[in-house]
Design an enzyme around this catalytic site. Structure first.
Site, short mmCIF file in Angstrom:
data_model
loop_
_atom_site.label_atom_id
_atom_site.label_comp_id
_atom_site.label_asym_id
_atom_site.label_seq_id
_atom_site.Cartn_x
_atom_site.Cartn_y
_atom_site.Cartn_z
N SER A 130 0.91 -1.09 -0.01
CA SER A 130 -0.03 0.04 0.01
C SER A 130 0.92 1.41 -0.04
CB SER A 130 -0.74 -0.07 1.39
OG SER A 130 -1.63 1.14 1.32
N TYR A 143 -2.89 0.21 10.57
CA TYR A 143 -2.79 -0.35 9.16
C TYR A 143 -1.38 0.12 8.46
CZ TYR A 143 -3.93 -0.87 4.24
OH TYR A 143 -4.06 -1.51 2.96
#
Length: 232
Positions: A130, A143
């Site tokens: 990501s 995250y």
């Protein structure tokens, strides 16, 4: 087993994982990773050559049983993951634990179990990371923490496995138009406009680039960002 190269895709039933399956289906025998065997069997029937890889990736016994049925593996693609957002002061231990178990520990466990097959095939490991694997901000500590850890894992794995002929790629998409993105917008209290974000098939094309690299080359890290260009 099909004569085509074999690709295992975790999180294959939706979002980026499903787009990767669609992209690789013409050239690969697919092992479609997920937890629901019935749903995976139905999905498998829609591809030219595919079968389920049903396992709860946090369960070592299930992973061992599923891996035992893989005679060879050319590509391992880690696409399964969870998104947990919240301020550090508010996030529970369970939220931290689940995030690292799914996004990091399960990746490490499955990779370790499949390294013999990958080494034998001169295969590839491709992790869908990501943009949060490079930067973090308010609300994204857990995250981003998992994605930073995943980047450290793939960086180390790449160097360790070079002598064994295994290539390792880390794909870093920005915001992608998936149901996870819709959930994130709801958490942020923002309207969700999928056309503003990267389509899953664009991430799949990045995976295709890595998969198709010939043996003298490797796509080690690829960042795919929203253009920011107003559409429509």
């Amino acid at each position: 087993m099909s004569p085509n190269p074999v690709a295992l895709i975790t999180g294959a039933s939706r979002g980026i994982g499903r787009a990767i399956a669609d992209e690789l289906a013409p050239t690969h025998h697919l092992l479609l990773g997920g937890r629901d065997l019935t749903a995976l069997a139905h999905l498998s029937s829609s591809f030219p050559s595919a079968e389920p890889f049903a396992a709860e990736l946090r369960d070592a016994g299930q992973v061992a049983a599923a891996v035992a049925g893989i005679p060879r593996l050319d590509v391992l693609i880690h696409s399964a993951g969870v998104l947990r957002m919240g301020a550090i002061a508010e996030l529970s231990d369970d939220a931290w634990r689940e995030s690292f178990e799914v996004n990091v520990f399960a990746v490490a466990s499955l990779t370790r179990a499949l390294l013999p097959a990958l080494r034998a095939a001169g295969g590839q490991v491709i992790a869908i990371n990501s943009g949060s694997g490079y930067t973090s901000g308010a609300g994204s500590a857990v995250y981003s923490g998992t994605k930073f850890a995943l980047r450290a894992f793939t960086d180390a794995l790449r160097e360790e496995e070079r002598p064994n002929g295994v290539r390792v790629s880390s794909i870093h998409p920005g915001r992608v138009a998936t149901d996870m993105q819709e959930e994130l917008h709801a958490w942020e209290g923002r309207d969700y406009r999928p056309e503003a974000w990267i389509r899953p098939d664009q991430v799949a094309k990045g995976v295709r680039l890595a998969v198709d690299a010939t043996r003298e080359a490797a796509v080690e890290s690829l960042s795919i960002r929203p253009s920011g260009i107003a559409l429509g």
